[in-house]
Scaffold this motif. Structure first.
Motif, mmCIF file in Angstrom:
data_model
loop_
_atom_site.group_PDB
_atom_site.id
_atom_site.type_symbol
_atom_site.label_atom_id
_atom_site.label_comp_id
_atom_site.label_asym_id
_atom_site.label_seq_id
_atom_site.Cartn_x
_atom_site.Cartn_y
_atom_site.Cartn_z
ATOM 1 N N TYR B 33 -8.382 55.649 109.147
ATOM 2 C CA TYR B 33 -9.057 54.356 109.099
ATOM 3 C C TYR B 33 -10.460 54.558 108.543
ATOM 4 O O TYR B 33 -11.133 55.532 108.871
ATOM 5 C CB TYR B 33 -9.172 53.750 110.503
ATOM 6 N N TRP B 48 -6.907 50.948 106.161
ATOM 7 C CA TRP B 48 -6.057 51.762 107.016
ATOM 8 C C TRP B 48 -4.958 52.373 106.155
ATOM 9 O O TRP B 48 -4.268 51.664 105.416
ATOM 10 C CB TRP B 48 -5.461 50.922 108.137
ATOM 11 N N ASN B 56 -3.288 48.214 105.580
ATOM 12 C CA ASN B 56 -4.068 47.015 105.814
ATOM 13 C C ASN B 56 -5.473 47.231 105.271
ATOM 14 O O ASN B 56 -5.926 48.376 105.157
ATOM 15 C CB ASN B 56 -4.136 46.687 107.310
ATOM 16 N N ASN B 94 -5.769 58.747 113.944
ATOM 17 C CA ASN B 94 -4.939 58.847 115.134
ATOM 18 C C ASN B 94 -3.497 59.026 114.687
ATOM 19 O O ASN B 94 -3.157 58.922 113.502
ATOM 20 C CB ASN B 94 -5.108 57.647 116.064
ATOM 21 N N LEU B 96 0.111 57.401 114.905
ATOM 22 C CA LEU B 96 0.440 55.976 114.961
ATOM 23 C C LEU B 96 0.875 55.529 116.355
ATOM 24 O O LEU B 96 0.711 54.380 116.723
ATOM 25 C CB LEU B 96 1.529 55.655 113.938
ATOM 26 N N GLY B 97 1.428 56.411 117.136
ATOM 27 C CA GLY B 97 1.857 56.026 118.475
ATOM 28 C C GLY B 97 0.738 56.008 119.495
ATOM 29 O O GLY B 97 0.929 55.536 120.614
ATOM 30 N N ASP B 98 -0.446 56.498 119.107
ATOM 31 C CA ASP B 98 -1.565 56.552 120.040
ATOM 32 C C ASP B 98 -2.398 55.281 119.960
ATOM 33 O O ASP B 98 -2.277 54.495 119.027
ATOM 34 C CB ASP B 98 -2.483 57.739 119.696
ATOM 35 N N TYR B 99 -3.249 55.139 120.938
ATOM 36 C CA TYR B 99 -4.213 54.050 120.928
ATOM 37 C C TYR B 99 -5.609 54.647 120.934
ATOM 38 O O TYR B 99 -5.870 55.631 121.566
ATOM 39 C CB TYR B 99 -4.023 53.157 122.150
ATOM 40 N N GLY B 100 -6.493 54.018 120.209
ATOM 41 C CA GLY B 100 -7.842 54.565 120.120
ATOM 42 C C GLY B 100 -7.944 55.566 118.981
ATOM 43 O O GLY B 100 -6.940 56.103 118.529
ATOM 44 N N TYR B 101 -9.124 55.744 118.516
ATOM 45 C CA TYR B 101 -9.368 56.604 117.359
ATOM 46 C C TYR B 101 -10.252 57.774 117.716
ATOM 47 O O TYR B 101 -11.041 57.711 118.659
ATOM 48 C CB TYR B 101 -10.108 55.839 116.255
ATOM 49 N N PHE B 103 -13.250 59.653 115.723
ATOM 50 C CA PHE B 103 -14.115 59.425 114.566
ATOM 51 C C PHE B 103 -14.720 60.711 114.038
ATOM 52 O O PHE B 103 -14.972 61.652 114.790
ATOM 53 C CB PHE B 103 -15.266 58.486 114.934
#
Lengths: 115, 112
Positions: B33, B48, B56, B94, B96-101, B103
């Motif tokens: 991202y 993304w 996106n 990340n 794709l199955g995770d949440y949060g990044y 940086f």
């Protein structure tokens, strides 16, 4: 659409005092919530995150946050602030949309710590 | 484990030139991202990429573009630079199955 509001742009606290940074979110379903910290000139570091379960979340560096669905809030707290905590703090809300994750960040709260 | 790495750290360009920023995600992360953090504007989502495809993009003009390579590293290109493109550009990754990044430390782009 999801959104995040951090009502305090700038906060000053004395070293050793307690801290609470406010975050309100808008999202139709159960959100994924995050707090990040950014030191000057640096990237963002994840402090803690909430997906489900216990509404009180413990993070790194002694921070915690509480998810309150009734108030659409996810406030960040620390019982005793250290001078090294001076930084900018970002609340973020994540959601799944069309098979991908979308994370929206608040405008940030800049924390100043005075001796 | 190496984190997200971005290069260069700083970049100074003249208005009208092109800038290329690079990002290497954490090993095993397939999504990259890009965010722009301009002074006083918070983090604005740019692009993304996942599995080599643009998935996106945010509300930015077409002169902001990029790509993702087979090793999942990514490049952000900004053409016809304008003064208001001056900002910190952050890359995150990340799985794709995770949440949060996670940086990177960012590239500070200054357009003069």
């Amino acid at each position: 659409a999801q959104s995040v509001t951090q009502p305090d742009i700038h906060i000053t606290v004395s070293e050793g005092a307690s801290l609470e940074l406010r975050c309100n979110y808008s999202y139709g379903a159960t959100p994924y919530l995050f707090w990040y910290v950014q030191s000057p000139g640096q990237g963002l570091q994840l402090l803690l995150k909430y997906f489900s379960g216990d509404t009180l979340v413990q993070g790194i560096k002694g921070f915690e946050a509480e998810f309150k669905r009734s108030q659409s809030s996810f406030n960040l707290r620390k019982p005793s602030v250290h001078w090294s905590d001076a930084a900018e703090y970002f609340c973020a809300v994540g959601a799944r949309s069309r098979g991908y994750q979308k994370v929206t960040f608040g405008i940030g709260t800049k924390l100043q710590v005075i001796p | 484990e190496a984190g997200v790495t971005q290069s260069p750290t700083h970049l100074i360009k003249t208005r009208g030139q092109q800038a290329t920023l690079r990002c290497s995600p954490i090993s095993g992360h397939t999504s990259v991202y890009w965010y722009q953090q301009a002074l006083g504007l918070g983090l604005q989502f740019l692009l993304w990429y996942d599995e080599g495809e643009e998935r996106n993009r945010g509300n930015f003009p077409p002169r902001f573009s990029g790509r993702q390579f087979p090793n999942y590293s990514s490049e952000l290109n900004v053409n016809a630079l304008e003064l208001e493109d001056s900002a910190l550009y952050l890359c995150a990754s990340n799985d794709l199955g995770d949440y949060g990044y996670t940086f990177g430390s960012g590239t500070r782009l200054t357009v003069v």
